[in-house]
Motif scaffolding. Sequence first.
Motif, PDB file in Angstrom:
ATOM      1  N   VAL A  81      -0.701  46.233  16.641  1.00 59.79           N
ATOM      2  CA  VAL A  81      -0.772  46.927  15.417  1.00 59.79           C
ATOM      3  C   VAL A  81       0.520  48.093  15.706  1.00 59.79           C
ATOM      4  N   LEU A  82       1.626  47.895  15.037  1.00 61.13           N
ATOM      5  CA  LEU A  82       2.392  48.870  15.120  1.00 61.13           C
ATOM      6  C   LEU A  82       2.473  49.976  13.811  1.00 61.13           C
ATOM      7  N   PHE A  83       2.461  51.151  14.017  1.00 61.02           N
ATOM      8  CA  PHE A  83       2.341  52.145  13.024  1.00 61.02           C
ATOM      9  C   PHE A  83       3.709  52.689  12.838  1.00 61.02           C
ATOM     10  N   VAL A 106      -2.196  32.108  11.761  1.00 61.68           N
ATOM     11  CA  VAL A 106      -2.473  32.943  10.638  1.00 61.68           C
ATOM     12  C   VAL A 106      -2.009  34.306  10.979  1.00 61.68           C
ATOM     13  N   ILE A 107      -1.747  35.183  10.120  1.00 59.20           N
ATOM     14  CA  ILE A 107      -1.370  36.531  10.533  1.00 59.20           C
ATOM     15  C   ILE A 107      -1.886  37.627   9.590  1.00 59.20           C
ATOM     16  N   SER A 108      -1.914  38.860   9.950  1.00 62.42           N
ATOM     17  CA  SER A 108      -2.380  39.924   8.993  1.00 62.42           C
ATOM     18  C   SER A 108      -1.753  40.126   7.991  1.00 62.42           C
ATOM     19  N   GLN A 109      -2.001  40.346   6.584  1.00 68.19           N
ATOM     20  CA  GLN A 109      -1.067  40.686   5.312  1.00 68.19           C
ATOM     21  C   GLN A 109      -0.475  42.019   5.245  1.00 68.19           C
ATOM     22  N   THR A 110      -0.901  42.967   6.273  1.00 64.00           N
ATOM     23  CA  THR A 110      -0.339  44.328   6.317  1.00 64.00           C
ATOM     24  C   THR A 110       0.220  44.334   7.590  1.00 64.00           C
ATOM     25  N   VAL A 111       1.552  44.749   7.512  1.00 62.48           N
ATOM     26  CA  VAL A 111       2.404  44.582   8.595  1.00 62.48           C
ATOM     27  C   VAL A 111       3.262  46.151   8.808  1.00 62.48           C
ATOM     28  N   CYS A 112       4.134  46.202   9.703  1.00 67.03           N
ATOM     29  CA  CYS A 112       4.792  47.483   9.938  1.00 67.03           C
ATOM     30  C   CYS A 112       6.055  47.171  10.236  1.00 67.03           C
ATOM     31  N   ILE A 113       7.354  47.505   9.604  1.00 63.39           N
ATOM     32  CA  ILE A 113       8.515  47.261   9.663  1.00 63.39           C
ATOM     33  C   ILE A 113       8.996  48.242  10.862  1.00 63.39           C
ATOM     34  N   GLY A 172       8.280  52.262  14.540  1.00 66.92           N
ATOM     35  CA  GLY A 172       7.827  51.868  13.302  1.00 66.92           C
ATOM     36  C   GLY A 172       8.463  52.772  12.017  1.00 66.92           C
ATOM     37  N   THR A 173       8.607  51.968  10.981  1.00 70.87           N
ATOM     38  CA  THR A 173       9.275  52.692   9.948  1.00 70.87           C
ATOM     39  C   THR A 173       8.495  52.725   8.673  1.00 70.87           C
ATOM     40  N   ARG A 174       8.068  51.690   8.217  1.00 71.98           N
ATOM     41  CA  ARG A 174       7.376  51.702   6.841  1.00 71.98           C
ATOM     42  C   ARG A 174       6.194  50.679   7.040  1.00 71.98           C
ATOM     43  N   ARG A 175       4.941  50.972   6.414  1.00 75.35           N
ATOM     44  CA  ARG A 175       3.842  49.865   6.098  1.00 75.35           C
ATOM     45  C   ARG A 175       4.561  48.935   4.847  1.00 75.35           C
TER      46      ARG A 175
END
Length: 249
Positions: free
Chosen positions: A27-29, A75-82, A102-105
């Motif tokens: 999980v990237l932030f 299946v992947i999480s719907q919350t991601v990190c650009i 990481g830049t944005r949620r």
Amino acid sequence: MNPLSDVTQLPDDFDGKVRLFPLPGLVLFPHAMQPLHIFEPRYVEMLRESLATDHLITMATLTDPTVMPVASPPVISQTVCIGRVISHTELDGDRHNVLLIGTRRATIRREIESTRSFRIAQVDLIDDFYLPAATAKRGDLKKRLLTAFGQIIPPSAGSQKSLHDLMAGPMGVGPITDIIAYTLPFEPEDKLTLLAMSDVDARAEHLIRLIQRGDVQLESVSVSEQEFDLQESFTESSRNQFPPPFSVN
């Protein structure tokens, strides 16, 4: 604008379409840096397109990496990190070392059908929200968060100096919360909960509770001891290393 803001800004013409890079357990932030070793052809194609255009790659988390659907993508999480590629080295055999910040949620609105070999999605950005009424207490919140973090990191001189510098420095609660959340080996579900939270103060309070839960025990390792090994990156022993190891993909 400070250098941290410069590197985490999205392009002015960003239209919400992103390239998805799903990985198990990662999980990237925003504000966190993730080293990647890319060699799978579809993701090499993704990387080349990214480098030729906006330098963006969006990290998504596989929700159940043990299940491999036959007729549909995992299946992947719907919350991601650009993320933004800030360093790239091409190696022999069409392999690539990449450093991503990481830049944005964001939240996936829908996936887009494409002729590309990798997945594309339309996302909605998640903006950080700072409650004005909590401004006066934010300095104390930063101190409590760093104090909780300091109680579980290895007691090396370097770690403690970095902690002291953060305590005295100008970095705000938002970036500090994200970097600590990324660094600590919580379960992906816990990290995704933090990633999805737009309220910065609530996010920091939730992270403090996770730290004080007592599940995290860190082992100090040097950078030279870290290896480019996907399996090792997700074993129970390597999940507790500080700092975390590189990921191979």
